[in-house]
Design an enzyme around this catalytic site. Structure first.
Site, PDB file in Angstrom:
ATOM      1  CB  SER A  68      16.041 -49.135  17.753  1.00  0.00           C
ATOM      2  OG  SER A  68      15.895 -50.515  17.933  1.00  0.00           O
TER       3      SER A  68
ATOM      4  CE1 TYR B 266      20.517 -49.224  14.461  1.00  0.00           C
ATOM      5  CE2 TYR B 266      19.256 -50.325  16.178  1.00  0.00           C
ATOM      6  CZ  TYR B 266      19.304 -49.502  15.067  1.00  0.00           C
ATOM      7  OH  TYR B 266      18.142 -48.955  14.576  1.00  0.00           O
TER       8      TYR B 266
END
Length: 233
Positions: free
Chosen positions: A139, A152
């Site tokens: 990401s 995350y």
């Protein structure tokens, strides 16, 4: 040359990016094994994908499920896509409000499980002319610092680092950390509860970029889907 047909395993494939990638690979002549925790949605995805798809429901953090996948793939496969991932909590909270339980869950799902699956399945990856490939989904949060995304994001940083270390340790395999960009998925919606994310592109829009990566197999490394799409075009 790739075996006929080539075979892939995609985790987190009952919806979103994983399901879109499975559809793209099937259309490109691949057989796919898809896995995810929601058996009903996974079976529906496999039915939609057709006879080239096989659903194996389970949680990648479960060693027994990883053993099941190894048995199913015992005759060899060509591509592993570690797509299964978790935010840990929704709505997201600042780092200092994260509990140890949430942190452990995020790291177990996003870091420990992919590496454990690689360890279990590495002997089964075929070494043909095309070369075995592992894609770990990352990401932009691994490269930027967004408030409340700490757990995350840190897990994706770790996954990227491990991916590139694996590339140095095991150069016979193509190792990729791929950032697909913001997509209209349930996980992205969970990150922004109550907000309209309709302006994000659908997962299907980045599938050509992944197919280009798999077909061309550039050097191992970190890639962005947007860059790969430009090359594919």
């Amino acid at each position: 040359m790739r075996p006929t047909p080539p075979r892939a395993l995609i985790t987190g494939a009952s919806a979103g990016l994983g399901r879109a990638l499975a559809a793209g690979l099937v259309a490109d002549g691949w057989e796919v094994v898809i896995t995810g925790r929601d058996a009903e949605r996974l079976d529906a995805a496999a039915t939609e994908l057709g006879p080239r798809a096989r659903a194996v429901a389970g949680d990648v953090t479960d060693p027994g499920h990883r053993d099941d996948l190894a048995r199913i793939l015992a005759d060899g496969f060509d591509l592993l896509v570690n797509n299964a991932s978790t935010l840990g909590i929704s709505p997201l909270v600042p780092v200092q409000e994260l509990t140890s339980a949430v942190l452990r869950h995020v790291w177990e799902t996003n870091v420990v499980a992919p590496v454990a699956l690689i360890r279990a399945l590495r002997p089964l990856l075929r070494r043909d002319d095309a070369g075995a490939t592992v894609i770990n989904i990352t990401s932009d949060a691994a490269a930027e610092h967004y408030e409340t995304w700490g757990a995350y994001a840190a897990s994706k940083v770790a996954l990227e680092h491990l991916t590139l270390t694996l590339a140095a340790e095991d150069p016979d395999i193509h190792w990729y950390a791929v950032d697909p960009g913001d997509l209209r998925t349930q996980m992205h919606q969970d990150a922004f509860p109550g907000e309209d994310i309709g302006d994000r592109p659908l997962p299907e829009t980045v599938v050509p970029a992944f197919l280009a990566l798999i077909d061309r197999r550039p050097p191992s490394g970190r890639y962005r889907a947007a860059e790969l799409a430009a090359v594919a075009a």
